[in-house]
Design a protein around this motif. Structure first.
Motif, PDB file in Angstrom:
ATOM      1  N   ASP A 132       0.832  -1.207   0.000  1.00  0.00           N
ATOM      2  CA  ASP A 132       0.000   0.000   0.000  1.00  0.00           C
ATOM      3  C   ASP A 132       0.867   1.258   0.000  1.00  0.00           C
ATOM      4  O   ASP A 132       0.569   2.244  -0.691  1.00  0.00           O
ATOM      5  N   LEU A 133       1.931   1.220   0.788  1.00  0.00           N
ATOM      6  CA  LEU A 133       2.820   2.373   0.882  1.00  0.00           C
ATOM      7  C   LEU A 133       3.520   2.621  -0.456  1.00  0.00           C
ATOM      8  O   LEU A 133       3.628   3.773  -0.910  1.00  0.00           O
ATOM      9  N   GLN A 134       3.983   1.549  -1.101  1.00  0.00           N
ATOM     10  CA  GLN A 134       4.634   1.702  -2.402  1.00  0.00           C
ATOM     11  C   GLN A 134       3.672   2.251  -3.444  1.00  0.00           C
ATOM     12  O   GLN A 134       4.042   3.097  -4.274  1.00  0.00           O
ATOM     13  N   GLN A 135       2.418   1.776  -3.410  1.00  0.00           N
ATOM     14  CA  GLN A 135       1.417   2.286  -4.340  1.00  0.00           C
ATOM     15  C   GLN A 135       1.142   3.762  -4.081  1.00  0.00           C
ATOM     16  O   GLN A 135       0.983   4.557  -5.018  1.00  0.00           O
ATOM     17  N   ALA A 136       1.120   4.141  -2.794  1.00  0.00           N
ATOM     18  CA  ALA A 136       0.895   5.545  -2.454  1.00  0.00           C
ATOM     19  C   ALA A 136       2.018   6.422  -2.989  1.00  0.00           C
ATOM     20  O   ALA A 136       1.772   7.521  -3.516  1.00  0.00           O
ATOM     21  N   HIS A 137       3.250   5.942  -2.884  1.00  0.00           N
ATOM     22  CA  HIS A 137       4.382   6.704  -3.406  1.00  0.00           C
ATOM     23  C   HIS A 137       4.300   6.817  -4.928  1.00  0.00           C
ATOM     24  O   HIS A 137       4.613   7.879  -5.503  1.00  0.00           O
ATOM     25  N   ARG A 138       3.876   5.734  -5.583  1.00  0.00           N
ATOM     26  CA  ARG A 138       3.721   5.798  -7.040  1.00  0.00           C
ATOM     27  C   ARG A 138       2.639   6.807  -7.422  1.00  0.00           C
ATOM     28  O   ARG A 138       2.779   7.549  -8.408  1.00  0.00           O
ATOM     29  N   ASN A 139       1.569   6.809  -6.648  1.00  0.00           N
ATOM     30  CA  ASN A 139       0.483   7.759  -6.924  1.00  0.00           C
ATOM     31  C   ASN A 139       0.950   9.203  -6.757  1.00  0.00           C
ATOM     32  O   ASN A 139       0.573  10.096  -7.531  1.00  0.00           O
ATOM     33  N   VAL A 140       1.772   9.430  -5.715  1.00  0.00           N
ATOM     34  CA  VAL A 140       2.298  10.786  -5.501  1.00  0.00           C
ATOM     35  C   VAL A 140       3.185  11.205  -6.668  1.00  0.00           C
ATOM     36  O   VAL A 140       3.125  12.351  -7.149  1.00  0.00           O
ATOM     37  N   LYS A 141       4.012  10.250  -7.119  1.00  0.00           N
ATOM     38  CA  LYS A 141       4.906  10.556  -8.234  1.00  0.00           C
ATOM     39  C   LYS A 141       4.119  10.908  -9.494  1.00  0.00           C
ATOM     40  O   LYS A 141       4.466  11.832 -10.250  1.00  0.00           O
ATOM     41  N   GLU A 142       3.043  10.162  -9.745  1.00  0.00           N
ATOM     42  CA  GLU A 142       2.205  10.444 -10.907  1.00  0.00           C
ATOM     43  C   GLU A 142       1.510  11.798 -10.767  1.00  0.00           C
ATOM     44  O   GLU A 142       1.301  12.525 -11.751  1.00  0.00           O
ATOM     45  N   LYS A 157      -2.355  12.816  -1.503  1.00  0.00           N
ATOM     46  CA  LYS A 157      -1.486  11.649  -1.542  1.00  0.00           C
ATOM     47  C   LYS A 157      -0.507  11.640  -0.363  1.00  0.00           C
ATOM     48  O   LYS A 157      -0.231  10.588   0.217  1.00  0.00           O
ATOM     49  N   THR A 158      -0.016  12.838  -0.016  1.00  0.00           N
ATOM     50  CA  THR A 158       0.910  12.929   1.118  1.00  0.00           C
ATOM     51  C   THR A 158       0.218  12.514   2.413  1.00  0.00           C
ATOM     52  O   THR A 158       0.796  11.801   3.248  1.00  0.00           O
ATOM     53  N   GLU A 162       1.173   9.481   4.954  1.00  0.00           N
ATOM     54  CA  GLU A 162       1.316   9.660   6.398  1.00  0.00           C
ATOM     55  C   GLU A 162       0.409   8.699   7.167  1.00  0.00           C
ATOM     56  O   GLU A 162       0.804   8.135   8.196  1.00  0.00           O
ATOM     57  N   ASP A 163      -0.806   8.511   6.663  1.00  0.00           N
ATOM     58  CA  ASP A 163      -1.728   7.573   7.313  1.00  0.00           C
ATOM     59  C   ASP A 163      -1.184   6.153   7.260  1.00  0.00           C
ATOM     60  O   ASP A 163      -1.281   5.400   8.240  1.00  0.00           O
ATOM     61  N   VAL A 164      -0.634   5.794   6.097  1.00  0.00           N
ATOM     62  CA  VAL A 164      -0.067   4.450   5.980  1.00  0.00           C
ATOM     63  C   VAL A 164       1.128   4.278   6.915  1.00  0.00           C
ATOM     64  O   VAL A 164       1.274   3.247   7.581  1.00  0.00           O
ATOM     65  N   ASN A 165       1.974   5.306   6.970  1.00  0.00           N
ATOM     66  CA  ASN A 165       3.132   5.244   7.874  1.00  0.00           C
ATOM     67  C   ASN A 165       2.693   5.135   9.331  1.00  0.00           C
ATOM     68  O   ASN A 165       3.294   4.406  10.131  1.00  0.00           O
ATOM     69  N   THR A 166       1.643   5.878   9.680  1.00  0.00           N
ATOM     70  CA  THR A 166       1.130   5.797  11.049  1.00  0.00           C
ATOM     71  C   THR A 166       0.606   4.402  11.345  1.00  0.00           C
ATOM     72  O   THR A 166       0.877   3.825  12.405  1.00  0.00           O
TER      73      THR A 166
END
Length: 298
Positions: A132-142, A157-158, A162-166
């Protein structure tokens, strides 16, 4: 005391035993311990059987049983991936010894299987969160190459990252607490339900082979205990095995006289143990009820 009940499979020849272990592994119902005689004519000997079933299931505990002295456990264990799973007992032996031996080894096996299942489940959860975290980073990059609403999308996305990291931090903290709780339970059960019986066996008239077996069990239990953190050990190892027995009986509401009768000790001795327990729990000069404190502590 109610005895453990074992599911027993008997084999006439070594190759039959190898096939039974293979089938058990394929069906997801592996054996915890195998007792193997060295001499099994006309088929293969116990050394061959031990090597083959160990290759099939390295977690299976193997007990070599023989009346001869020409078999060296050290030589047998050279080809084992996990030599700590190999034990050795010399004939003649008493049925109660085999029962106690099987009980101790099976309990140890069950503990390790439980820990592995817990660990695998936590690892799977972590893998899902990582994905999920990797997908979130990909989404932010896009989103960085997005349209006029770039700033708003990036903010969303940020926040998601943060929610995923928490959630990941909470999961790691929960995993550590669960691990500590499991370790405390295991250590408590080793000291209360295994160590007292090992101490009683040490006081009996054992053969040299049986003493070697008992020493191996003690070392394996010690390896399990020392693999846990010193923080986990702190509470449990403050009490001796007898103090743990007395503390557990107090926790369940037994009187000094009842405990003395149950443990075959004098009431004065039990009172001495009560004082030691209060001292170790910091209650020497306190009026706090010992049982109330033990209910919180154990």
């Amino acid at each position: 005391v109610e005895k453990n009940i074992f599911e027993l499979t008997a084999c006439q020849q070594g190759d039959e035993a190898v096939e039974q272990v293979r089938n058990a592994c394929e069906q997801g119902n592996p054996f915890s311990v195998a007792f193997i005689d060295v001499r099994m004519p006309p088929g293969p000997d116990g050394v061959w059987v031990a090597k083959n079933i160990h290759d099939l299931d390295p977690s299976l505990n193997i007990v070599i049983v023989t009346a001869y002295t020409d078999i060296s456990p050290h030589e047998i264990s050279k080809n084992f991936l996990t030599p700590a799973r190999l034990f050795y007992i010399q004939k003649p032996f008493h049925g109660d010894e085999i029962y106690q031996f099987a009980t101790a080894i099976s309990n140890n096996w069950n503990i390790q299987i439980t820990l592995k299942d817990q660990y695998d489940a936590q690892q799977e959860h972590l893998r899902e969160l990582t994905a999920d975290l990797q997908q979130a980073h990909r989404n932010v990059k896009e989103a960085l190459t997005g349209k006029t609403t770039l700033q708003e999308e990036l903010s969303v996305k940020t926040q998601h990252v943060e929610d995923v990291n928490t959630a990941l931090r909470v999961l790691l903290e929960t995993k550590e607490k669960d691990k500590t709780h499991i370790e405390e339970d295991i250590l408590f059960n080793i000291k209360q339900n295994v160590s007292p019986y090992i101490s009683k066996l040490e006081q009996t008239d054992l053969t040299a082979g049986q003493k070697m077996i008992l020493s191996t069990i003690e070392r394996n239990l010690q390896d399990i205990a020392t693999s846990f953190s010193s923080k986990t050990l702190k509470k449990t190892l403050e009490f001796t095995p007898v103090e743990l027995q007395v503390a557990n009986l107090i926790k369940h509401g037994s009187s000094t006289k009842e405990i003395a009768n149950l443990l075959n000790l004098s009431p004065l001795t039990i009172e001495s143990y009560r004082k030691n327990i209060r001292k170790k729990m910091g209650l020497t000069n306190s009026k706090q009820n010992l049982r109330t404190r033990l209910l919180e502590y154990l």
